[in-house]
Design a protein around this motif. Structure first.
Motif, short mmCIF file in Angstrom:
data_model
loop_
_atom_site.label_atom_id
_atom_site.label_comp_id
_atom_site.label_asym_id
_atom_site.label_seq_id
_atom_site.Cartn_x
_atom_site.Cartn_y
_atom_site.Cartn_z
N GLU A 110 0.92 -1.14 0.05
CA GLU A 110 -0.07 -0.05 -0.15
C GLU A 110 0.91 1.42 0.08
O GLU A 110 0.73 2.09 -0.65
CB GLU A 110 -0.94 0.00 1.28
N GLU A 140 2.22 2.07 -3.33
CA GLU A 140 1.43 2.78 -4.30
C GLU A 140 0.98 4.00 -3.70
O GLU A 140 0.81 5.04 -4.72
CB GLU A 140 -0.01 1.89 -4.11
N GLU A 196 -5.84 3.68 -0.91
CA GLU A 196 -4.57 3.03 -0.51
C GLU A 196 -3.95 3.51 0.89
O GLU A 196 -3.35 3.06 1.90
CB GLU A 196 -3.58 2.80 -1.65
N HIS A 240 -5.86 2.08 3.63
CA HIS A 240 -5.46 0.70 3.59
C HIS A 240 -4.41 0.59 4.20
O HIS A 240 -4.06 -0.07 5.11
CB HIS A 240 -5.30 -0.03 2.36
#
Ligand SMILES: [Fe+2]
Ligand SMILES: [Fe+2]
Length: 184
Positions: free
Chosen positions: A94, A97, A128, A131
């Motif tokens: 994550e 990203e 993300e 997350h």
């Protein structure tokens, strides 16, 4: 709409590949968490797996065009470790990203005036960030041998926005209505 510029098209393909693998990886890691006695961590993995499916679906739609073959290169975390390590894999993926991949992809899409790809990358980037935080919370609990405390996880089916326990009246990222959220 189909993407027009080659660079943004490549980024959409790669992001589609990455999100597709994340979708499957989190399902596999959810199974492991359940077997290890962490049902809420399992639920978190399954809910976030669905959010990644939303992102993959959005990217796939923005690639558009007629059906055609393509080879996709996408980075991914591999391995079926213990839940603590799998959560670290989740955090690493994550954060990659959030800090590397989507800011660059979003910038390229803005530069190339690809509005559909911009929207798709923006939606993924915002989810993300959440997350990464949720996986960290879960890992802090598992480190002490506890399950993460949560009643439910809610996912926006338009953008993948992720929130614990109760959905907001409107999605803060895409403004989808509360009723649309999918509950895990
Ligand atoms: Fe994610
Ligand atoms: Fe949303």
């Amino acid at each position: 709409m189909s993407v027009k510029n080659a660079m943004t098209s490549d980024f959409l393909h790669s992001a589609y590949g990455g999100e597709s693998m994340a979708h499957m990886r989190y399902l596999a890691w959810g199974d492991i968490a359940r077997k290890e006695g962490y049902p809420n961590v399992a639920k978190l993995f399954e809910a976030i797996s669905y959010a990644e499916r939303v992102h993959a679906t959005n990217h796939f739609r923005e690639i558009g065009g007629n059906t055609a073959d393509a080879t996709v290169t996408a980075g991914a975390v591999f391995g079926n470790g213990k839940t603590y390590d799998n959560l670290q894999g989740g955090i690493n993926g994550e954060l990659h990203e959030v800090e590397q991949m989507y800011p660059v992809y979003l910038n390229a899409a803005q530069f190339q005036n690809e509005t559909g790809a911009q929207r798709s990358f923006h939606f993924a980037l915002e989810a993300e960030k959440i997350h990464a935080q949720l996986f960290k919370q879960a890992q802090d609990a598992v480190k002490e041998g506890r399950d993460i405390q949560l009643k439910s996880v809610h996912i926006c089916p338009v953008c993948g926005h992720t929130i614990l326990d109760e959905a907001p009246d409107k999605c803060p990222v895409c403004e989808a209505k509360k009723e649309l959220y999918v509950e895990f």
